[in-house]
Design a protein around this motif. Structure first.
Motif, PDB file in Angstrom:
ATOM      1  N   TYR A   1       6.129  57.561  78.800  1.00  0.00           N
ATOM      2  CA  TYR A   1       6.928  57.488  80.030  1.00  0.00           C
ATOM      3  C   TYR A   1       6.090  56.927  81.177  1.00  0.00           C
ATOM      4  CZ  TYR A   1       9.470  59.004  84.172  1.00  0.00           C
ATOM      5  OH  TYR A   1      10.111  59.036  85.382  1.00  0.00           O
ATOM      6  N   TRP A   2       4.888  57.455  81.349  1.00  0.00           N
ATOM      7  CA  TRP A   2       3.988  56.975  82.398  1.00  0.00           C
ATOM      8  C   TRP A   2       3.700  55.491  82.223  1.00  0.00           C
ATOM      9  CZ3 TRP A   2      -0.767  54.639  82.239  1.00  0.00           C
ATOM     10  CH2 TRP A   2      -1.444  54.506  83.460  1.00  0.00           C
ATOM     11  N   LEU A   3       3.384  55.090  80.996  1.00  0.00           N
ATOM     12  CA  LEU A   3       3.072  53.682  80.719  1.00  0.00           C
ATOM     13  C   LEU A   3       4.274  52.798  81.026  1.00  0.00           C
ATOM     14  CD1 LEU A   3       0.977  51.656  79.739  1.00  0.00           C
ATOM     15  CD2 LEU A   3       1.809  52.048  77.404  1.00  0.00           C
ATOM     16  N   SER A   4       5.439  53.264  80.681  1.00  0.00           N
ATOM     17  CA  SER A   4       6.662  52.524  80.965  1.00  0.00           C
ATOM     18  C   SER A   4       6.831  52.299  82.461  1.00  0.00           C
ATOM     19  CB  SER A   4       7.871  53.272  80.402  1.00  0.00           C
ATOM     20  OG  SER A   4       9.066  52.636  80.787  1.00  0.00           O
ATOM     21  N   LYS A   5       6.616  53.333  83.234  1.00  0.00           N
ATOM     22  CA  LYS A   5       6.760  53.230  84.693  1.00  0.00           C
ATOM     23  C   LYS A   5       5.697  52.314  85.292  1.00  0.00           C
ATOM     24  CE  LYS A   5      10.356  55.686  84.992  1.00  0.00           C
ATOM     25  NZ  LYS A   5      11.609  54.957  85.080  1.00  0.00           N
ATOM     26  N   GLN A   6       4.499  52.332  84.748  1.00  0.00           N
ATOM     27  CA  GLN A   6       3.414  51.504  85.276  1.00  0.00           C
ATOM     28  C   GLN A   6       3.579  50.026  84.940  1.00  0.00           C
ATOM     29  OE1 GLN A   6       0.850  52.686  87.309  1.00  0.00           O
ATOM     30  NE2 GLN A   6       2.204  54.452  87.267  1.00  0.00           N
ATOM     31  N   THR A   7       4.177  49.742  83.789  1.00  0.00           N
ATOM     32  CA  THR A   7       4.235  48.366  83.288  1.00  0.00           C
ATOM     33  C   THR A   7       5.593  47.700  83.442  1.00  0.00           C
ATOM     34  OG1 THR A   7       4.825  49.104  81.055  1.00  0.00           O
ATOM     35  CG2 THR A   7       2.462  48.810  81.539  1.00  0.00           C
ATOM     36  N   GLY A   8       6.647  48.510  83.566  1.00  0.00           N
ATOM     37  CA  GLY A   8       7.992  47.945  83.570  1.00  0.00           C
ATOM     38  C   GLY A   8       8.508  47.649  82.171  1.00  0.00           C
ATOM     39  N   ILE A   9       7.758  48.041  81.152  1.00  0.00           N
ATOM     40  CA  ILE A   9       8.180  47.887  79.759  1.00  0.00           C
ATOM     41  C   ILE A   9       8.987  49.138  79.400  1.00  0.00           C
ATOM     42  CG2 ILE A   9       7.413  47.635  77.367  1.00  0.00           C
ATOM     43  CD1 ILE A   9       4.757  46.486  78.531  1.00  0.00           C
ATOM     44  N   SER A  10      10.159  48.955  78.825  1.00  0.00           N
ATOM     45  CA  SER A  10      11.019  50.106  78.547  1.00  0.00           C
ATOM     46  C   SER A  10      10.361  51.073  77.560  1.00  0.00           C
ATOM     47  CB  SER A  10      12.368  49.648  77.998  1.00  0.00           C
ATOM     48  OG  SER A  10      12.237  49.161  76.681  1.00  0.00           O
ATOM     49  N   GLU A  11      10.715  52.354  77.716  1.00  0.00           N
ATOM     50  CA  GLU A  11      10.231  53.365  76.769  1.00  0.00           C
ATOM     51  C   GLU A  11      10.715  53.037  75.362  1.00  0.00           C
ATOM     52  OE1 GLU A  11      10.043  57.668  77.978  1.00  0.00           O
ATOM     53  OE2 GLU A  11      11.376  56.877  79.552  1.00  0.00           O
ATOM     54  N   GLN A  12      11.916  52.486  75.270  1.00  0.00           N
ATOM     55  CA  GLN A  12      12.471  52.123  73.966  1.00  0.00           C
ATOM     56  C   GLN A  12      11.591  51.075  73.273  1.00  0.00           C
ATOM     57  OE1 GLN A  12      16.337  50.281  74.125  1.00  0.00           O
ATOM     58  NE2 GLN A  12      16.723  50.652  71.971  1.00  0.00           N
ATOM     59  N   LEU A  13      11.186  50.042  74.010  1.00  0.00           N
ATOM     60  CA  LEU A  13      10.340  49.011  73.420  1.00  0.00           C
ATOM     61  C   LEU A  13       8.967  49.573  73.071  1.00  0.00           C
ATOM     62  CD1 LEU A  13       9.966  46.111  72.505  1.00  0.00           C
ATOM     63  CD2 LEU A  13       9.376  45.507  74.864  1.00  0.00           C
ATOM     64  N   LEU A  14       8.401  50.386  73.950  1.00  0.00           N
ATOM     65  CA  LEU A  14       7.110  51.012  73.651  1.00  0.00           C
ATOM     66  C   LEU A  14       7.217  51.891  72.408  1.00  0.00           C
ATOM     67  CD1 LEU A  14       5.972  51.907  77.272  1.00  0.00           C
ATOM     68  CD2 LEU A  14       4.936  50.187  75.773  1.00  0.00           C
ATOM     69  N   GLY A  15       8.337  52.583  72.254  1.00  0.00           N
ATOM     70  CA  GLY A  15       8.572  53.399  71.064  1.00  0.00           C
ATOM     71  C   GLY A  15       8.614  52.553  69.802  1.00  0.00           C
ATOM     72  N   LYS A  16       9.209  51.380  69.903  1.00  0.00           N
ATOM     73  CA  LYS A  16       9.237  50.476  68.744  1.00  0.00           C
ATOM     74  C   LYS A  16       7.833  50.003  68.396  1.00  0.00           C
ATOM     75  CE  LYS A  16      13.977  48.899  69.218  1.00  0.00           C
ATOM     76  NZ  LYS A  16      14.874  47.757  69.459  1.00  0.00           N
ATOM     77  N   TYR A  17       7.021  49.731  69.417  1.00  0.00           N
ATOM     78  CA  TYR A  17       5.620  49.376  69.147  1.00  0.00           C
ATOM     79  C   TYR A  17       4.919  50.544  68.450  1.00  0.00           C
ATOM     80  CZ  TYR A  17       5.992  45.555  72.658  1.00  0.00           C
ATOM     81  OH  TYR A  17       6.329  44.444  73.381  1.00  0.00           O
ATOM     82  N   LYS A  18       5.136  51.745  68.973  1.00  0.00           N
ATOM     83  CA  LYS A  18       4.465  52.930  68.428  1.00  0.00           C
ATOM     84  C   LYS A  18       4.873  53.188  66.984  1.00  0.00           C
ATOM     85  CE  LYS A  18       3.482  57.742  69.473  1.00  0.00           C
ATOM     86  NZ  LYS A  18       3.677  58.832  70.425  1.00  0.00           N
ATOM     87  N   ASN A  19       6.148  53.025  66.692  1.00  0.00           N
ATOM     88  CA  ASN A  19       6.656  53.278  65.339  1.00  0.00           C
ATOM     89  C   ASN A  19       6.560  52.063  64.421  1.00  0.00           C
ATOM     90  OD1 ASN A  19       7.339  55.958  65.965  1.00  0.00           O
ATOM     91  ND2 ASN A  19       9.213  55.271  66.942  1.00  0.00           N
ATOM     92  N   LYS A  20       5.915  51.032  64.915  1.00  0.00           N
ATOM     93  CA  LYS A  20       5.665  49.799  64.153  1.00  0.00           C
ATOM     94  C   LYS A  20       6.943  49.107  63.698  1.00  0.00           C
ATOM     95  CE  LYS A  20       1.075  51.103  62.843  1.00  0.00           C
ATOM     96  NZ  LYS A  20       0.636  52.402  62.740  1.00  0.00           N
ATOM     97  N   LYS A  21       8.017  49.282  64.473  1.00  0.00           N
ATOM     98  CA  LYS A  21       9.252  48.560  64.180  1.00  0.00           C
ATOM     99  C   LYS A  21       9.153  47.136  64.702  1.00  0.00           C
ATOM    100  CE  LYS A  21      12.042  52.594  63.764  1.00  0.00           C
ATOM    101  NZ  LYS A  21      13.321  53.183  63.821  1.00  0.00           N
ATOM    102  N   ILE A  22       8.243  46.931  65.662  1.00  0.00           N
ATOM    103  CA  ILE A  22       7.898  45.596  66.138  1.00  0.00           C
ATOM    104  C   ILE A  22       6.390  45.496  66.004  1.00  0.00           C
ATOM    105  CG2 ILE A  22       7.808  44.042  68.111  1.00  0.00           C
ATOM    106  CD1 ILE A  22      10.296  45.383  69.199  1.00  0.00           C
ATOM    107  N   GLU A  23       5.929  44.530  65.238  1.00  0.00           N
ATOM    108  CA  GLU A  23       4.501  44.435  64.980  1.00  0.00           C
ATOM    109  C   GLU A  23       3.764  43.524  65.942  1.00  0.00           C
ATOM    110  OE1 GLU A  23       3.132  44.379  61.100  1.00  0.00           O
ATOM    111  OE2 GLU A  23       4.666  45.728  60.372  1.00  0.00           O
TER     112      GLU A  23
END
Length: 64
Positions: free
Chosen positions: A17-39
């Protein structure tokens, strides 16, 4: 090659959440990065993340 975004966040006790607010990258997209749904992470987003957590882009990449 592995991106160490989430390991660094955990070490620094920072949330997605913090990273999302700092970067403007959605939590959803960051979650996809974390879960390796987007490599592949765009260079722009990699730069935003590195800047937000105060590391170099090289520090985000583990080439092992």
């Amino acid at each position: 090659m592995k991106i160490k975004i989430f390991e660094i966040l955990k070490e620094r006790n920072l949330s997605v959440y913090w990273l999302s607010k700092q970067t403007g990258i959605s939590e959803q997209l960051l979650g996809k990065y974390k879960n390796k749904k987007i490599e592949l992470i765009s260079l722009v987003n990699t730069y935003k993340i590195a800047k937000a957590i105060n590391v170099s882009i090289d520090d985000l990449i583990d080439e092992d």
